[in-house]
Design a protein around this motif. Structure first.
Motif, short mmCIF file in Angstrom:
data_model
loop_
_atom_site.label_atom_id
_atom_site.label_comp_id
_atom_site.label_asym_id
_atom_site.label_seq_id
_atom_site.Cartn_x
_atom_site.Cartn_y
_atom_site.Cartn_z
N LYS A 215 0.84 -1.18 0.00
CA LYS A 215 0.00 0.00 0.00
C LYS A 215 0.88 1.23 0.00
N VAL A 216 0.58 2.18 -0.88
CA VAL A 216 1.34 3.42 -0.99
C VAL A 216 0.36 4.58 -0.88
N ASN A 217 0.67 5.55 -0.01
CA ASN A 217 -0.11 6.78 0.13
C ASN A 217 0.83 7.95 -0.08
N LEU A 218 0.50 8.83 -1.01
CA LEU A 218 1.35 9.98 -1.31
C LEU A 218 0.50 11.22 -1.53
N VAL A 219 1.06 12.38 -1.20
CA VAL A 219 0.47 13.68 -1.53
C VAL A 219 1.57 14.50 -2.18
N GLY A 220 1.27 15.06 -3.33
CA GLY A 220 2.26 15.87 -4.04
C GLY A 220 1.64 16.59 -5.21
N ARG A 221 2.49 17.06 -6.09
CA ARG A 221 2.04 17.81 -7.26
C ARG A 221 2.37 17.06 -8.54
N ALA A 222 1.45 17.11 -9.48
CA ALA A 222 1.65 16.46 -10.78
C ALA A 222 2.85 17.09 -11.47
N GLY A 223 3.76 16.24 -11.93
CA GLY A 223 4.97 16.73 -12.58
C GLY A 223 4.78 17.05 -14.05
N ARG A 224 3.70 16.55 -14.64
CA ARG A 224 3.39 16.84 -16.04
C ARG A 224 1.91 16.57 -16.25
N ASP A 225 1.39 17.04 -17.37
CA ASP A 225 0.00 16.74 -17.71
C ASP A 225 -0.15 15.24 -17.95
N PRO A 226 -1.27 14.66 -17.55
CA PRO A 226 -1.48 13.23 -17.76
C PRO A 226 -1.51 12.86 -19.25
N GLU A 227 -0.96 11.69 -19.56
CA GLU A 227 -1.02 11.12 -20.91
C GLU A 227 -2.06 10.01 -20.87
N VAL A 228 -3.04 10.05 -21.79
CA VAL A 228 -4.15 9.11 -21.78
C VAL A 228 -4.13 8.26 -23.04
N LYS A 229 -4.41 6.96 -22.86
CA LYS A 229 -4.54 6.04 -24.00
C LYS A 229 -5.87 5.32 -23.88
N TYR A 230 -6.57 5.24 -24.99
CA TYR A 230 -7.84 4.51 -25.06
C TYR A 230 -7.63 3.25 -25.87
N PHE A 231 -8.16 2.13 -25.39
CA PHE A 231 -8.03 0.85 -26.06
C PHE A 231 -9.35 0.45 -26.70
N GLU A 232 -9.27 -0.38 -27.74
CA GLU A 232 -10.47 -0.85 -28.43
C GLU A 232 -11.42 -1.58 -27.48
N SER A 233 -10.88 -2.18 -26.45
CA SER A 233 -11.69 -2.92 -25.48
C SER A 233 -12.55 -2.00 -24.62
N GLY A 234 -12.28 -0.68 -24.68
CA GLY A 234 -12.99 0.27 -23.85
C GLY A 234 -12.20 0.69 -22.62
N LYS A 235 -11.09 0.01 -22.36
CA LYS A 235 -10.23 0.37 -21.22
C LYS A 235 -9.52 1.69 -21.49
N VAL A 236 -9.22 2.38 -20.41
CA VAL A 236 -8.50 3.66 -20.48
C VAL A 236 -7.35 3.60 -19.48
N VAL A 237 -6.16 4.05 -19.89
CA VAL A 237 -5.03 4.13 -18.98
C VAL A 237 -4.46 5.55 -19.04
N CYS A 238 -3.99 6.02 -17.91
CA CYS A 238 -3.44 7.36 -17.80
C CYS A 238 -2.14 7.27 -17.02
N ASN A 239 -1.10 7.94 -17.51
CA ASN A 239 0.20 7.95 -16.84
C ASN A 239 0.69 9.38 -16.67
N PHE A 240 1.28 9.65 -15.51
CA PHE A 240 1.97 10.91 -15.28
C PHE A 240 2.86 10.76 -14.06
N THR A 241 3.63 11.78 -13.74
CA THR A 241 4.55 11.71 -12.61
C THR A 241 4.02 12.56 -11.45
N LEU A 242 4.48 12.22 -10.26
CA LEU A 242 4.11 12.94 -9.05
C LEU A 242 5.38 13.34 -8.32
#
Length: 120
Positions: A5-32
């Motif tokens: 388990k990880v709990n963190l509070v901070g500021r986003a280091g960059r705007d989120p990058e989002v990818k949409y898959f044909e299956s309907g799944k969505v993933v988002c990556n960014f740094t904190l």
């Protein structure tokens, strides 16, 4: 018993990058960026790679901008791959976010979207 388990509070280091898959799944990556609790304000923050899926990914894509203050709860995992140039096994730690909390005010988010970053 095991616990991851990880709990963190901070500021986003960059705007989120989002990818949409044909299956309907969505993933988002960014740094904190997370500042340590020390008296030395010149110490650089710790940086973490975040991975969010589905509804949390969509919320992050719509509301998180570089500099946004957020809290996360998640678990630590390791992405593994083989280096194309050397053939060596590589890995990096990634936090798979289970809960995303938007902690900044609307004014903070507007400041973040204009490029203002006071903690980096």
């Amino acid at each position: 018993m095991s616990l991851n388990k990880v709990n963190l509070v901070g500021r986003a280091g960059r705007d989120p990058e989002v990818k949409y898959f044909e299956s309907g799944k969505v993933v988002c990556n960014f740094t904190l960026a997370v500042n340590r609790r020390t008296s030395n304000r010149d110490e650089p923050p710790d940086w973490f790679d975040l991975e969010l899926w589905d509804k949390s990914a969509e919320v992050a894509a719509n509301y998180v901008k570089k500099g946004s203050l957020i809290g996360i709860t998640g678990s630590l995992k390791f992405d593994r791959w083989q280096d194309r140039n050397t053939g060596e096994e590589r890995q990096k730690p990634v936090i798979r976010v289970e809960q995303l909390d938007l902690l900044g005010s609307k004014r903070d988010n507007e400041s973040a979207s204009t490029g203002y970053d006071d903690d980096f």
